[in-house]
Design an enzyme around this catalytic site. Structure first.
Site, PDB file in Angstrom:
ATOM      1  N   CYS A   1      -8.609 -19.261  11.716  1.00  0.00           N
ATOM      2  CA  CYS A   1      -8.810 -17.930  11.133  1.00  0.00           C
ATOM      3  C   CYS A   1      -8.182 -17.968   9.750  1.00  0.00           C
ATOM      4  O   CYS A   1      -8.162 -19.014   9.101  1.00  0.00           O
ATOM      5  CB  CYS A   1      -8.209 -16.839  12.021  1.00  0.00           C
ATOM      6  SG  CYS A   1      -6.424 -16.943  12.228  1.00  0.00           S
TER       7      CYS A   1
ATOM      8  N   ASP B   1      10.500  -7.195  -1.317  1.00  0.00           N
ATOM      9  CA  ASP B   1       9.184  -7.743  -0.970  1.00  0.00           C
ATOM     10  C   ASP B   1       9.140  -9.210  -1.366  1.00  0.00           C
ATOM     11  O   ASP B   1       9.374  -9.537  -2.523  1.00  0.00           O
ATOM     12  CB  ASP B   1       8.060  -6.957  -1.669  1.00  0.00           C
ATOM     13  CG  ASP B   1       6.727  -7.139  -0.950  1.00  0.00           C
ATOM     14  OD1 ASP B   1       6.380  -8.293  -0.611  1.00  0.00           O
ATOM     15  OD2 ASP B   1       6.038  -6.130  -0.699  1.00  0.00           O
TER      16      ASP B   1
ATOM     17  N   SER C   1      -6.936  -8.918  -3.175  1.00  0.00           N
ATOM     18  CA  SER C   1      -7.313  -7.937  -2.155  1.00  0.00           C
ATOM     19  C   SER C   1      -6.307  -6.791  -2.038  1.00  0.00           C
ATOM     20  O   SER C   1      -6.550  -5.817  -1.348  1.00  0.00           O
ATOM     21  CB  SER C   1      -7.451  -8.621  -0.787  1.00  0.00           C
ATOM     22  OG  SER C   1      -6.190  -9.083  -0.349  1.00  0.00           O
ATOM     23  N   ASN C   2      -5.163  -6.910  -2.708  1.00  0.00           N
ATOM     24  CA  ASN C   2      -4.169  -5.829  -2.687  1.00  0.00           C
ATOM     25  C   ASN C   2      -4.573  -4.675  -3.605  1.00  0.00           C
ATOM     26  O   ASN C   2      -4.166  -3.529  -3.413  1.00  0.00           O
ATOM     27  CB  ASN C   2      -2.799  -6.318  -3.178  1.00  0.00           C
ATOM     28  CG  ASN C   2      -2.196  -7.395  -2.304  1.00  0.00           C
ATOM     29  OD1 ASN C   2      -1.438  -8.215  -2.779  1.00  0.00           O
ATOM     30  ND2 ASN C   2      -2.518  -7.404  -1.032  1.00  0.00           N
TER      31      ASN C   2
ATOM     32  N   LYS D   1       5.656  -9.471  -6.161  1.00  0.00           N
ATOM     33  CA  LYS D   1       5.488  -8.015  -6.087  1.00  0.00           C
ATOM     34  C   LYS D   1       6.767  -7.288  -6.473  1.00  0.00           C
ATOM     35  O   LYS D   1       6.731  -6.306  -7.219  1.00  0.00           O
ATOM     36  CB  LYS D   1       5.095  -7.611  -4.670  1.00  0.00           C
ATOM     37  CG  LYS D   1       3.674  -7.902  -4.320  1.00  0.00           C
ATOM     38  CD  LYS D   1       3.329  -7.275  -2.969  1.00  0.00           C
ATOM     39  CE  LYS D   1       1.879  -7.561  -2.639  1.00  0.00           C
ATOM     40  NZ  LYS D   1       1.496  -6.965  -1.357  1.00  0.00           N
TER      41      LYS D   1
ATOM     42  N   CYS E   1      -3.205  -5.162   8.867  1.00  0.00           N
ATOM     43  CA  CYS E   1      -4.053  -4.382   7.970  1.00  0.00           C
ATOM     44  C   CYS E   1      -5.289  -5.172   7.566  1.00  0.00           C
ATOM     45  O   CYS E   1      -6.378  -4.638   7.485  1.00  0.00           O
ATOM     46  CB  CYS E   1      -3.287  -4.027   6.701  1.00  0.00           C
ATOM     47  SG  CYS E   1      -2.465  -2.457   6.827  1.00  0.00           S
TER      48      CYS E   1
ATOM     49  N   GLN F   1      -7.062  -2.922  -4.151  1.00  0.00           N
ATOM     50  CA  GLN F   1      -7.871  -1.816  -3.610  1.00  0.00           C
ATOM     51  C   GLN F   1      -6.986  -0.622  -3.254  1.00  0.00           C
ATOM     52  O   GLN F   1      -7.445   0.499  -3.151  1.00  0.00           O
ATOM     53  CB  GLN F   1      -8.650  -2.357  -2.389  1.00  0.00           C
ATOM     54  CG  GLN F   1      -9.239  -1.341  -1.439  1.00  0.00           C
ATOM     55  CD  GLN F   1      -8.471  -1.287  -0.129  1.00  0.00           C
ATOM     56  OE1 GLN F   1      -7.298  -1.676  -0.091  1.00  0.00           O
ATOM     57  NE2 GLN F   1      -9.112  -0.821   0.922  1.00  0.00           N
TER      58      GLN F   1
ATOM     59  N   ASP G   1       4.296  -3.346   6.425  1.00  0.00           N
ATOM     60  CA  ASP G   1       3.027  -3.283   7.146  1.00  0.00           C
ATOM     61  C   ASP G   1       3.067  -4.090   8.436  1.00  0.00           C
ATOM     62  O   ASP G   1       2.046  -4.474   8.964  1.00  0.00           O
ATOM     63  CB  ASP G   1       1.895  -3.822   6.261  1.00  0.00           C
ATOM     64  CG  ASP G   1       2.085  -5.302   5.950  1.00  0.00           C
ATOM     65  OD1 ASP G   1       3.148  -5.848   6.287  1.00  0.00           O
ATOM     66  OD2 ASP G   1       1.154  -5.906   5.383  1.00  0.00           O
TER      67      ASP G   1
ATOM     68  N   GLY H   1       0.814  -1.218   0.000  1.00  0.00           N
ATOM     69  CA  GLY H   1       0.000   0.000   0.000  1.00  0.00           C
ATOM     70  C   GLY H   1       0.839   1.257   0.000  1.00  0.00           C
ATOM     71  O   GLY H   1       0.629   2.166  -0.803  1.00  0.00           O
TER      72      GLY H   1
END
Ligand code: ZN
Length: 377
Positions: A335, A60, A67-68, A84, A186, A70, A128, A39
């Protein structure tokens, strides 16, 4: 030093008072290590490359996920599933062919951080998680590099410049990492997609000011940004003589890998006191119908994928729903990656449940080992 094409490209810098050819040549001669191409790293990479920072390293170890997109504006839909660092290097190379880009498709660790950081003039942090942040900051102090900090959470962000011109380092402010599980990632806490652009543009501005010697940096000040109220606040920070890293008697002289957060990044649980169960073992238990399976994720995550026969009890509501579970029967919590469910297991242990297990690797582990038809996120 600048070619004709570069003179044309950087025209708006060259006519900028104080900046000029001199400033542009300084940028070209400088090197920046960008940690994280997410982000914050996306706008950081785009603006530093566009501005003409001569050498850009990008660290990275992750791949692009749906979902990245956005907020991670470096990438497009066709990049999903790809490295990435490598996709960022290609995209930024297209943006500016007059700079050198080194992609590092790896996670920063205590083993590699000093060697990589030492090659660059300045480190700019787009990570992050606390583990990477402490590593990057410590590596900067040990190698004598300025550290441009930024972080984001939900609707708020912070930025500063650490370890520059005898200013405070990150540990002057936050001496020790928070305990495992204390900080949501995040993915758990959410983040407004446009927020990182604001913080990253502040960080990129600070980096360019340091590299060109223009203006007054954020060293000694922590800038806090609140997107909801659209307010900036400033906190004065001073070098702490008792700082374990840069104080008068430093106690930290080497790097350590911290496993602070976040389960979504590392994909494994952090608490070794919690009993674990593998995805195939869970599958066998479910076949015997001999287990209560508890999904502690948020409702929207269940919409994406779920394990059949699981009860939906988001972690935050677990305390109030303990009496919906049978204490005498085994409980397995899961989870996304295993971090939140490890916390849930601890709560159940403390509440007197006799047999509590954490699904190792979370639902991502389940998808990898048992049911690949489910959607990853
Ligand atoms: Zn310090």
């Amino acid at each position: 030093m600048l070619s004709q094409n570069e003179l044309a490209r950087y025209g708006r810098h060259l006519t900028l008072p104080e900046f000029g050819v001199d400033g542009q040549e300084r940028l070209k001669a400088s090197s920046v290590l960008l940690i994280g191409a997410g982000g914050l790293g996306s706008p950081l990479g785009l603006y530093l490359a566009a501005a003409g920072v001569g050498t850009l390293g990008i660290v990275d170890g992750d791949v692009v996920e749906e979902s990245n997109l956005q907020r991670q504006v470096l990438f497009t839909t066709v990049d999903v599933g790809k490295s990435k660092a490598e996709r960022a290097a290609v995209r930024l190379g297209e943006l500016n062919p007059y700079i050198v880009i080194h992609p590092y498709n790896l996670w920063l660790s205590a083993d590699n951080a000093l060697e990589i950081v030492a090659k660059y003039d300045l480190v700019i942090d787009g990570s992050d998680n606390f583990s990477t942040r402490y590593l990057a900051s410590d590596a900067c102090v040990l190698t004598g590099k300025p550290y441009v900090y930024g972080s984001i959470f939900q609707f708020e962000g912070q930025a500063s410049v650490f370890h520059y011109n005898n200013g405070a380092c990150y540990r002057c402010l936050f001496p020790e990492p928070p305990p495992p599980g204390a900080v949501p990632s995040c993915a758990e806490g959410g983040v407004l997609g446009v927020l990182p652009a604001m913080i990253a543009s502040i960080q990129a501005t600070e980096a360019i000011k340091i590299l060109t010697g223009i203006g007054e940096t954020l060293s000694g000040r922590l800038l806090h940004y609140d997107a909801k109220g659209m307010r900036f606040r400033e906190l004065k920070i001073a070098r702490n003589p008792d700082c374990p890293m840069c104080g008068d008697h430093p106690t930290i002289t080497t790097l350590t890998d911290y496993n602070v957060v976040c389960d979504d990044v590392l994909g494994e649980s952090k608490d070794s006191t919690v009993k674990e169960i593998s995805a195939p073992e869970l599958q066998a238990l479910l076949a015997q119908n001999d287990v209560q399976l508890v999904d502690v994720r948020e409702p929207f995550e269940r919409e994406i994928c779920r394990i059949d026969h699981s009860l939906a009890i988001p972690l935050a509501t677990l305390k109030d729903q303990l009496d919906t579970l049978d204490k005498s029967k085994a409980v397995v919590c899961y989870c996304k990656g295993g971090g939140r469910s490890a916390n849930a297991c601890q709560e159940l242990d403390a509440a007197g449940f006799s047999e509590v297990y954490n699904l190792r690797g979370g639902i991502l582990g389940w998808i990898d080992q048992v049911d690949s038809s489910l959607t990853r996120y």
